[in-house]
Design an enzyme around this catalytic site. Structure first.
Site, PDB file in Angstrom:
ATOM      1  N   ASP A 135       0.783  -1.238  -0.071  1.00 56.00           N
ATOM      2  CA  ASP A 135      -0.110   0.020  -0.150  1.00 56.00           C
ATOM      3  C   ASP A 135       0.936   1.372  -0.071  1.00 56.00           C
ATOM      4  OD1 ASP A 135      -1.780   1.977   0.829  1.00 56.00           O
ATOM      5  OD2 ASP A 135      -2.884   0.864   2.199  1.00 56.00           O
ATOM      6  N   PHE A 153       0.396   6.251 -10.028  1.00 57.24           N
ATOM      7  CA  PHE A 153      -0.765   5.807 -11.097  1.00 57.24           C
ATOM      8  C   PHE A 153      -1.723   5.206 -10.108  1.00 57.24           C
ATOM      9  CE2 PHE A 153       2.859   5.699 -13.936  1.00 57.24           C
ATOM     10  CZ  PHE A 153       2.502   6.338 -15.209  1.00 57.24           C
ATOM     11  N   TYR A 211     -14.041  12.754  -7.543  1.00 58.71           N
ATOM     12  CA  TYR A 211     -13.005  12.257  -8.271  1.00 58.71           C
ATOM     13  C   TYR A 211     -12.081  13.615  -8.628  1.00 58.71           C
ATOM     14  CZ  TYR A 211      -9.885  10.315 -11.830  1.00 58.71           C
ATOM     15  OH  TYR A 211      -8.940  10.287 -12.616  1.00 58.71           O
TER      16      TYR A 211
END
Ligand code: UFG
Length: 323
Positions: A50, A72, A140
Site C-alpha cells: 500500500d 498511477f 474524483y
C-alpha cells in the site's frame, strides 16, 4: 535511472512501466492489487503493498535508490466517487500525501503524476488548454485537483519537481496484446462497445439530446501507449529543466458515442447492439484536449491515437485477454 511506479499493475501504469523498461529504465512497481493485475507487471519487480504504508515506503526507498516516482495508484470512477467520497479522499489525497512525504524525506526529487480532464469540470471552452479554469464537479476530479495543488506547494516548499498529466479518455491496449484494460466493473465506453460486439447484451448510449453533431457526447480518445510515452518524455523533461509542468494529453479530435459505435462496427465487422438511454449524470457534452503544449515542449506525438488504431488494438485485446 531507477523509478518507483506506484499503481504499476493498473491499466495506464502497466503500460508506462513497459515503456520505461524499453527505454532502459529500471523500475519497481508498488501496487496493492486492489484493482491492478499481477500479470500486467511484465517488467521490473512487483512489490505488493500500500502506498499509504509509510514504513513500507521507508524500507523500499532505503533499499532502492530511486531517482523518481511515477504515481498511477488512484481510484478513478466518477460515479463511485460521488457515492463514496471518503474512499477517494483517503486514497487519492491522504495516501498521496504519505507518498509525497516519503519522497521528500528520501530526497526523491522528481514526481510524475496521473491527473485527469475531470479537474476542469464543465468545459467553458473547447479544446481545453492548460490555462482552462480547474473547477471539478465531482469528488474524483476534486481529489486530483487537490493532488495538483499539493505538488505545487511541495515544489515551492521542499523543492519537489513534478509533471502532472491530465488524461482525456485513455483507450486502446498494448499493440502486441501483452497487457490491456481490465477494470471490474467496467464502466468505460470502448470495452462495453466491444463486449456488445462479441455477442454480449446491448450496450446503452447515455444521452441523445446533447448539443453535439448527433446528440451523443463527444470525447477525445487517446491511446494508452501514447500516454505511456508522454510519461517518459515528461520525466526526462523535468529532470533536465528542474521545473514543474502540467500537460493536457489527448488526440485533440472528438468523436461522438454513435460515431465510435459505427467505427467499431467497421473494425469488428459485426453489428453492435445498442439502446438509446437517458443521460448519465455528470457527463459534460464535449471534452476535447488542446495538445499543443505537450507537442511543443515534450516533442510528444500521439502515434496510435486515431480511433481506428485504438479500436483495433482494443478489439485484439478483448478477443485474446490475458487477464
Ligand atoms: N458511455 C455510454 N455508454 C456506456 C459507457 C459510456 O454512452 O456504457 C458514454 C458516456 O456517457 C460518455 C462517453 O461514453 O459520454 C465516454 O464515457 P467513459 O465512461 O468511457 O469515459 P468518461 O468520459 O466518462 O470518463 C473519462 C475517464 C474518467 C475521467 C473523465 C474526465 O475515464 O476517469 O473522462 O471527464 F474522470
Amino acid at each position: 535511472m531507477k523509478v518507483l511506479v506506484t499503481g504499476g499493475a493498473g491499466y495506464i501504469g502497466s503500460h508506462a512501466n513497459r515503456v520505461l523498461a524499453r527505454q532502459g529504465v529500471e523500475t519497481v512497481v508498488l501496487d496493492d492489487l486492489s484493482n491492478g493485475h499481477r500479470e500486467a507487471v511484465t517488467e521490473g519487480r512487483l512489490v505488493v503493498g500500500d502506498m499509504g504504508d509509510r514504513a513500507l515506503l521507508d524500507e523500499l526507498m532505503t533499499a532502492e535508490k530511486f531517482d523518481a516516482i511515477m504515481d498511477f495508484a488512484a481510484f478513478i470512477e466518477v460515479g463511485e466517487s460521488v457515492e463514496n467520497p471518503a474512499k477517494y479522499y483517503e486514497n487519492n489525497v491522504v495516501k498521496l500525501k504519505t507518498l509525497l512525504d516519503a519522497a521528500v524525506a528520501h530526497k526523491i526529487r522528481y514526481f510524475v503524476f496521473s491527473s485527469t480532464a475531470a479537474v476542469f469540470g464543465e468545459p467553458r471552452y473547447v479544446p481545453i488548454d492548460e490555462a482552462h479554469p480547474r473547477e471539478p464537479i465531482n469528488p474524483y476530479g476534486m481529489t486530483k485537483r487537490i493532488g495538483e495543488a499539493m505538488l505545487d506547494d511541495y515544489g515551492r516548499a521542499y523543492g519537489l519537481v513534478s509533471c502532472a498529466f491530465r488524461y482525456f479518455n485513455a483507450a486502446g491496449d498494448a499493440p502486441d496484446g501483452a497487457i490491456g484494460e481490465a477494470h471490474e466493473p467496467e464502466s468505460h465506453l470502448i470495452p462495453r462497445v466491444l463486449r456488445a460486439a462479441k455477442g454480449g447484451r446491448a450496450m446503452k448510449v447515455f444521452g441523445t439530446d446533447y448539443d453535439t453533431r448527433d446528440g451523443s457526447c463527444v470525447r477525445d480518445y487517446v491511446h494508452v501507449e501514447d500516454l505511456a510515452e508522454a510519461h517518459y518524455l515528461g520525466l526526462r523533461h523535468i529532470m533536465e529543466t528542474n521545473e514543474s509542468e502540467q500537460f493536457n494529453l489527448g488526440s485533440s479530435e472528438g468523436f461522438t458515442v454513435l460515431e465510435l459505435i459505427r467505427e467499431a462496427e467497421r473494425v469488428t465487422g459485426g453489428k453492435i447492439p445498442y439502446e438509446l438511454a437517458e443521460r448519465r449524470p455528470g457527463d459534460p457534452a464535449t471534452l476535447i484536449a488542446a495538445n499543443k503544449k505537450a507537442k511543443e515542449i515534450l516533442g510528444w506525438e500521439p502515434k496510435r491515437s486515431d480511433l481506428t488504431t485504438i479500436l483495433r488494438d482494443a478489439w485484439n485485446w478483448e478477443q485474446n485477454r490475458k487477464y
